[in-house]
Design a protein around this motif. Structure first.
Motif, PDB file in Angstrom:
ATOM      1  N   PHE A 194      26.535  43.770  42.603  1.00 50.90           N
ATOM      2  CA  PHE A 194      26.598  43.012  43.855  1.00 50.90           C
ATOM      3  C   PHE A 194      26.443  41.531  43.527  1.00 50.90           C
ATOM      4  O   PHE A 194      25.422  41.108  42.986  1.00 50.90           O
ATOM      5  CB  PHE A 194      25.505  43.462  44.817  1.00 50.90           C
ATOM      6  N   VAL A 195      27.462  40.728  43.881  1.00 48.80           N
ATOM      7  CA  VAL A 195      27.456  39.311  43.490  1.00 48.80           C
ATOM      8  C   VAL A 195      27.334  38.366  44.678  1.00 48.80           C
ATOM      9  O   VAL A 195      27.383  37.151  44.505  1.00 48.80           O
ATOM     10  CB  VAL A 195      28.700  38.968  42.652  1.00 48.80           C
ATOM     11  N   GLY A 196      27.204  38.892  45.889  1.00 49.30           N
ATOM     12  CA  GLY A 196      26.707  38.094  47.005  1.00 49.30           C
ATOM     13  C   GLY A 196      27.685  37.347  47.861  1.00 49.30           C
ATOM     14  O   GLY A 196      27.342  36.957  48.977  1.00 49.30           O
ATOM     15  N   SER A 197      28.918  37.102  47.392  1.00 48.98           N
ATOM     16  CA  SER A 197      29.862  36.339  48.212  1.00 48.98           C
ATOM     17  C   SER A 197      31.283  36.576  47.740  1.00 48.98           C
ATOM     18  O   SER A 197      31.533  36.921  46.571  1.00 48.98           O
ATOM     19  CB  SER A 197      29.552  34.832  48.149  1.00 48.98           C
ATOM     20  N   ALA A 198      32.221  36.340  48.654  1.00 44.50           N
ATOM     21  CA  ALA A 198      33.637  36.439  48.295  1.00 44.50           C
ATOM     22  C   ALA A 198      34.000  35.389  47.259  1.00 44.50           C
ATOM     23  O   ALA A 198      34.834  35.623  46.379  1.00 44.50           O
ATOM     24  CB  ALA A 198      34.494  36.282  49.549  1.00 44.50           C
ATOM     25  N   GLU A 199      33.380  34.217  47.342  1.00 43.52           N
ATOM     26  CA  GLU A 199      33.661  33.152  46.382  1.00 43.52           C
ATOM     27  C   GLU A 199      33.253  33.554  44.967  1.00 43.52           C
ATOM     28  O   GLU A 199      33.962  33.265  43.991  1.00 43.52           O
ATOM     29  CB  GLU A 199      32.942  31.869  46.802  1.00 43.52           C
ATOM     30  N   ASN A 200      32.118  34.218  44.848  1.00 46.80           N
ATOM     31  CA  ASN A 200      31.692  34.679  43.523  1.00 46.80           C
ATOM     32  C   ASN A 200      32.617  35.773  42.991  1.00 46.80           C
ATOM     33  O   ASN A 200      32.909  35.822  41.791  1.00 46.80           O
ATOM     34  CB  ASN A 200      30.256  35.171  43.568  1.00 46.80           C
ATOM     35  N   LEU A 201      33.072  36.658  43.859  1.00 47.63           N
ATOM     36  CA  LEU A 201      34.043  37.666  43.437  1.00 47.63           C
ATOM     37  C   LEU A 201      35.319  37.003  42.921  1.00 47.63           C
ATOM     38  O   LEU A 201      35.885  37.430  41.909  1.00 47.63           O
ATOM     39  CB  LEU A 201      34.373  38.606  44.596  1.00 47.63           C
ATOM     40  N   SER A 202      35.761  35.968  43.591  1.00 49.16           N
ATOM     41  CA  SER A 202      36.947  35.258  43.165  1.00 49.16           C
ATOM     42  C   SER A 202      36.751  34.621  41.796  1.00 49.16           C
ATOM     43  O   SER A 202      37.636  34.676  40.925  1.00 49.16           O
ATOM     44  CB  SER A 202      37.312  34.181  44.196  1.00 49.16           C
ATOM     45  N   ALA A 203      35.574  34.031  41.581  1.00 54.75           N
ATOM     46  CA  ALA A 203      35.280  33.400  40.290  1.00 54.75           C
ATOM     47  C   ALA A 203      35.249  34.429  39.168  1.00 54.75           C
ATOM     48  O   ALA A 203      35.779  34.196  38.074  1.00 54.75           O
ATOM     49  CB  ALA A 203      33.948  32.660  40.378  1.00 54.75           C
ATOM     50  N   ILE A 204      34.642  35.583  39.419  1.00 57.16           N
ATOM     51  CA  ILE A 204      34.540  36.631  38.396  1.00 57.16           C
ATOM     52  C   ILE A 204      35.910  37.235  38.104  1.00 57.16           C
ATOM     53  O   ILE A 204      36.261  37.499  36.949  1.00 57.16           O
ATOM     54  CB  ILE A 204      33.540  37.706  38.848  1.00 57.16           C
ATOM     55  N   ALA A 205      36.710  37.429  39.148  1.00 56.79           N
ATOM     56  CA  ALA A 205      38.059  37.949  38.950  1.00 56.79           C
ATOM     57  C   ALA A 205      38.890  36.991  38.104  1.00 56.79           C
ATOM     58  O   ALA A 205      39.689  37.425  37.257  1.00 56.79           O
ATOM     59  CB  ALA A 205      38.731  38.189  40.300  1.00 56.79           C
ATOM     60  N   SER A 206      38.706  35.695  38.305  1.00 52.60           N
ATOM     61  CA  SER A 206      39.426  34.707  37.510  1.00 52.60           C
ATOM     62  C   SER A 206      39.031  34.786  36.044  1.00 52.60           C
ATOM     63  O   SER A 206      39.881  34.693  35.151  1.00 52.60           O
ATOM     64  CB  SER A 206      39.142  33.302  38.063  1.00 52.60           C
ATOM     65  N   ILE A 207      37.740  34.996  35.780  1.00 53.11           N
ATOM     66  CA  ILE A 207      37.272  35.149  34.404  1.00 53.11           C
ATOM     67  C   ILE A 207      37.864  36.414  33.782  1.00 53.11           C
ATOM     68  O   ILE A 207      38.365  36.403  32.650  1.00 53.11           O
ATOM     69  CB  ILE A 207      35.741  35.192  34.372  1.00 53.11           C
ATOM     70  N   ALA A 208      37.818  37.519  34.522  1.00 53.58           N
ATOM     71  CA  ALA A 208      38.342  38.784  34.002  1.00 53.58           C
ATOM     72  C   ALA A 208      39.832  38.689  33.688  1.00 53.58           C
ATOM     73  O   ALA A 208      40.320  39.321  32.740  1.00 53.58           O
ATOM     74  CB  ALA A 208      38.082  39.909  35.002  1.00 53.58           C
ATOM     75  N   THR A 209      40.552  37.897  34.458  1.00 53.67           N
ATOM     76  CA  THR A 209      41.977  37.715  34.215  1.00 53.67           C
ATOM     77  C   THR A 209      42.247  37.117  32.847  1.00 53.67           C
ATOM     78  O   THR A 209      43.287  37.375  32.223  1.00 53.67           O
ATOM     79  CB  THR A 209      42.586  36.818  35.310  1.00 53.67           C
TER      80      THR A 209
END
Length: 310
Positions: free
Chosen positions: A98-113
């Protein structure tokens, strides 16, 4: 765990030096109660012989009974933590809690990419403690941004069904393959579904793809309430995959580990019990036998998990 498929998903390729612990990067919230979050990840992954790169995404305000609030870090703080560590150390797997926000999900998805060869284990907890609008925004962002990067989605059957199959109209709850198919719409190849209520009062966990149920584990229902079981299971699974296990073997081992953690669980406060993720380190002759193989342990009908608190 019974294997219903002859095909086995491949183990990830790792860059770890010979004899070194694999590195796993975890994105999760701090949990001051020690029940879940990064506390669960650190202990479970250390138990599975992995070095944890812990990226703090925020903090819960909680005790062992309930979650009262959550304060997320901003996405820049999350990104900077992760990028700095990744520039120094190769990782063999990512875990997203659980990362707390849609913005954090977006940041993590960008890293995973940027690390498409690295497997991603995504755990979706029960979010019923949160405001409805926050839940909807988070789930939408996770489906759009994070699931396309996810190798294995882990979650409780009821949680995943409410999220991925909200319009299900069948007389019975969605079977595991339907949940896996719903996840696959967003790009997820494998789903580990826990807490499935079988007709004979047993609980089941299923590793499924859209095409088939790859493996199933059954447990007799046990009246106990635990906090942190889902984080424990997904963390152990991630660490075992990072160590080079194929997916089916890693699932069997992770479920066995969780079983033993819950069997040795304890109640540190006035609320729910907490898995003892370091049961193996106590050196007590009466503790759970950790030498038994995963098959025999999975056949033991005493899995003490209340699935409503996964």
């Amino acid at each position: 765990m019974s294997d219903t498929s002859t095909a086995s998903p491949p183990a990830p390729q790792t860059d770890a030096s010979e004899g070194a612990l694999p590195c796993v990067m975890v994105f999760n919230a701090n949990d001051p109660s020690g029940a879940g979050g990064l506390s669960a990840d650190l202990n479970a992954m250390a138990s599975a012989s992995a070095h944890v790169l812990a990226v703090v995404t925020g903090t819960y305000v909680r005790d062992t009974t309930e979650i009262h609030d959550h304060f997320p870090l901003d996405e820049e703080a999350v990104t900077d933590q992760a990028r700095c560590a990744l520039e120094d150390m190769p990782v063999q797997a990512f875990k997203v809690g659980f990362v707390g926000s849609a913005e954090n999900l977006s940041a993590i998805a960008s890293i995973a990419t940027d690390y498409t060869e690295i497997p991603v284990i995504t755990y979706m907890p029960d979010l019923s403690w949160w405001e409805e609008v926050e839940i909807d925004n988070y789930l939408d962002a996770c489906a759009e941004l994070m699931l396309p990067q996810t190798t294995v989605l882990v979650g409780n059957h009821s949680t995943l069904c409410r999220w991925l199959l909200p319009d299900w109209e069948g007389d019975k709850p969605p079977p595991p393959r339907e949940v896996a198919r719903a996840a696959a719409v967003h790009g997820v190849p494998y789903t580990l579904i826990t807490g499935f209520n079988a007709a004979d009062q047993y609980l089941e966990s299923h590793l499924a793809s859209p095409e088939s149920v790859l493996a199933t584990a059954r447990y007799e229902r046990f009246e106990a309430t635990f906090s942190g079981a889902g984080d424990t299971l997904s963390a152990a699974l991630c660490a075992l995959i990072a160590n080079g296990m194929d997916l089916q073997a890693a699932c069997a081992e992770a479920l066995t580990y969780l079983d033993q953690c819950l069997d040795a669980g304890f109640q540190p406060g006035m609320g729910h019990a907490v898995p003892d993720r370091l049961f193996w380190a106590h050196g007590d002759e009466d503790e759970v036998d950790t030498e038994s193989g995963s098959e025999s342990a999975l056949e033991t009908p005493d899995f003490p998990l209340d699935t409503t608190k996964h």
